[in-house]
Each structure stands twice: as C-alpha cells, then as structure tokens.
Design an enzyme around this catalytic site. Structure first.
Site, PDB file in Angstrom:
ATOM      1  N   SER A 138       0.838  -1.204   0.000  1.00  0.00           N
ATOM      2  CA  SER A 138       0.000   0.000   0.000  1.00  0.00           C
ATOM      3  C   SER A 138       0.865   1.243   0.000  1.00  0.00           C
ATOM      4  O   SER A 138       1.952   1.265   0.593  1.00  0.00           O
ATOM      5  CB  SER A 138      -0.883   0.038   1.252  1.00  0.00           C
ATOM      6  N   TYR A 151      -2.155  -0.183   9.882  1.00  0.00           N
ATOM      7  CA  TYR A 151      -2.229  -0.647   8.492  1.00  0.00           C
ATOM      8  C   TYR A 151      -0.939  -0.304   7.748  1.00  0.00           C
ATOM      9  O   TYR A 151      -0.332  -1.162   7.087  1.00  0.00           O
ATOM     10  CB  TYR A 151      -3.434   0.003   7.809  1.00  0.00           C
TER      11      TYR A 151
END
Lengths: 246, 78
Positions: A138, A151
């Site tokens: 990501s 995350y």
C-alpha cells in the site's frame, strides 16, 4: 501484452473473495492461466470462481491465520509459476486507540500470514525457478496519514520483507516485487464505514487522477507475472493516481 | 447497557486538550475545538472496544450532542 503471455502458468492468488483479489482472478483467467485461488469465505470464493471463464481454476478454502489451514493449503498446491499475495485487512484507528488485539489482528493477516505462507512454499519446494511473486502492499507504507498507523506499518513491513526475499531468491531467477496502490474503490473500502461518504469524496481531491479501480492494478500484476518483466525484482511500484506528487 | 455517566467519561477521555467538565451530555461535540476526523475515528473505535457497538461514520455525522451518541449504544444494545 497478449493473452498467451500467462497461458498455462500456475498462478496462486490469496484473498480472492472480494476487491482487488476477485478482479485479479477474473482478469487473469482471461490469459488462460491455471489459477489456484484461496479465500476464507466459501460462498464468496465460489462467486469469484464463477467469474473466471477461461483457463482452469482450483479453489482452496483456507484461513491463512490458521496453522493447520496453511499447512493443508501448501501441501495441496502444485509447484507455482506465479504468486500474488493480496489477502489483507484495512483497519483505521488513531495510535492512542490501538490495543494488543488490534495490533495482532492487523499484523497477523497483513504480515505474518504472508511471511509464513512464503516460508512454507519455499520449504516444500512449491515455487518454480523463474517464478514471479507479487505482494499487494500500500502507498500508506510510504506516508504518514493520520489514523493509518497499524495498516501502514503492516504494509511497510511487508514491503521490506519482499525486498529481502527478492535478494534471497534472485539466484534462482525468482522475482519478487510489490505494488503499492493508493485508494482503490473496492468493497473493503466501501464497507469500511469508519469513513463517511463525504470524507471519502473530500479525500479524493488529493488524487489528481481520482481514486483507482481494481482493474487499474490487474494489468500491472499481469506484467510482473510475465516474462516481459524478467529484469524486474525488488521493485516497489506505486500506483496512486498522483497522490504522492503533493 | 452502560450508564450515561460511563459513556460520558469514556468520551471525555478521547480529548487531550479539552477539560472533561467542558464536555457534558448536552454538548454539541462537533463544536468542540479539538474535534477532528481523527477524534471521530477514535469515537468509532471507542464504541467498538468499550461498548461492543458497531457505529459508522454516518451515525457520528448525524449525531449532534454527546447524548445522541450515547443513544446509539442504548438503541443497539436494548
């Protein structure tokens, strides 16, 4: 890239029950690949399989955070030419609200499971020489967006792991790369009801090319899996519609 | 079901710069200077972790006072 590029290649994809994973399975089936697909949810796994209209498809119901499921899965898989590690969870919360349960939950899926899966596949000699491994990381791993600490950290760990893996596997011509997408419109994002529709619309203004779609990712993955990317390893490809330009 | 006092105390604890006594059940929480999207995120996690209640951003948007927030837990856990 022609549709014969991946024809007959044995490609394993995790997390195919929705979002990027589902679209990857659907689109890579068009290359007549031999797909091996896994997910935790049986019904949604079968929905994905129904979308795969070319090549062959084998499914494996497995929870990658379960040691026994992982062992059964890695025993059952054939020797693979391509691996796409896509399974992951999205969890947004401020640092002061992090609990050990949340920490373990995010890292267990986004990092631990991927590391252990690769370890077992290597140990069981299930990764062919010349294979290509693609991690879906990501853009969060490169940034400091408030609320994304767990995350982002889990994805940064994954990106770092992939780089080391690339160097360890290069002697066997096995290539390892990561794709780091910005926000892609998927059900995981849409179902993450911690962000209001208004907030999502406002945040999209930071994307010069707008939010991406899962289809934007699949072409890049197909390229990395193909022999056309034979000189690429250890790369982290940011796909973010220009988000990091600012 | 948790009491209003327990809920109020937990909500007050989300703020670092605002004195607890400045936040009461009738307070319009989005008018608190310290309120931000990050506080909203913290509020959702507080609901989930401390009150076992799933709340979405829309419900936070729709609420005006702290008591409106409390009523979400009351409705879901009644």
């Amino acid at each position: 890239m022609t549709t014969s590029t991946l024809s007959g290649k044995k490609i394993f994809i995790t997390g195919v029950s929705s979002g990027i994973g589902r679209v990857l399975a659907r689109d890579l089936s068009q290359y007549s690949a031999e797909l091996h697909l896994t997910a935790r949810n049986e019904e949604r796994l079968h929905e994905t399989i129904r979308l795969c209209t070319q090549g062959t498809t084998t499914s494996y119901l497995a929870d990658l955070s379960s040691t026994s499921d992982m062992q059964q899965l890695t025993d059952a898989l054939p020797v693979l030419d391509g691996i796409i590690l896509n399974a992951g969870v999205v969890e947004y919360l401020p640092v002061k609200m992090i609990s050990e349960k949340k920490l373990r939950g995010v890292f267990s899926v986004n990092f631990d499971a991927n590391v252990l899966l690769i370890q077992q596949l290597l140990k069981k000699k299930k990764i062919a020489g010349g294979a290509s491994i693609v991690f879906i990381s990501s853009v969060s791993a490169h940034m400091g967006v408030p609320g994304t600490a767990l995350y982002a950290a889990s994805k940064a760990a994954l990106t770092a792991f992939a780089k080391v893996l690339a160097s360890e596997l290069a002697p066997r011509k096995i290539r390892v790369n990561t794709i780091s997408p910005g926000i892609v419109k998927t059900t995981a994002i849409e179902d993450n009801n911690k962000l209001s529709t208004d907030a999502m619309t406002e945040a999209e203004k930071a994307y010069p090319l707008g939010y991406g779609t899962a289809e934007d990712i699949t072409g890049q993955v197909a390229y990395l899996l193909s022999d056309q990317a034979r000189w690429m390893t250890g790369s982290d490809i940011v796909m973010d519609g220009g988000f990091m330009l600012q | 079901m948790e009491s209003k006092e327990t809920f109020l105390e937990a909500f007050q604890g989300l703020f670092d710069e605002t004195a607890p006594e400045e936040i009461q059940l009738g307070t319009e929480f989005k008018e608190i200077g310290e309120w931000s999207s990050l506080t909203a995120l913290a509020t959702i996690v507080m609901f989930e972790e401390q009150f076992n209640t799933a709340v979405n951003a829309r419900q936070i948007d729709d609420a005006k006072t702290v008591e409106d927030l409390y009523n979400i837990t009351a409705t879901q856990n009644s």
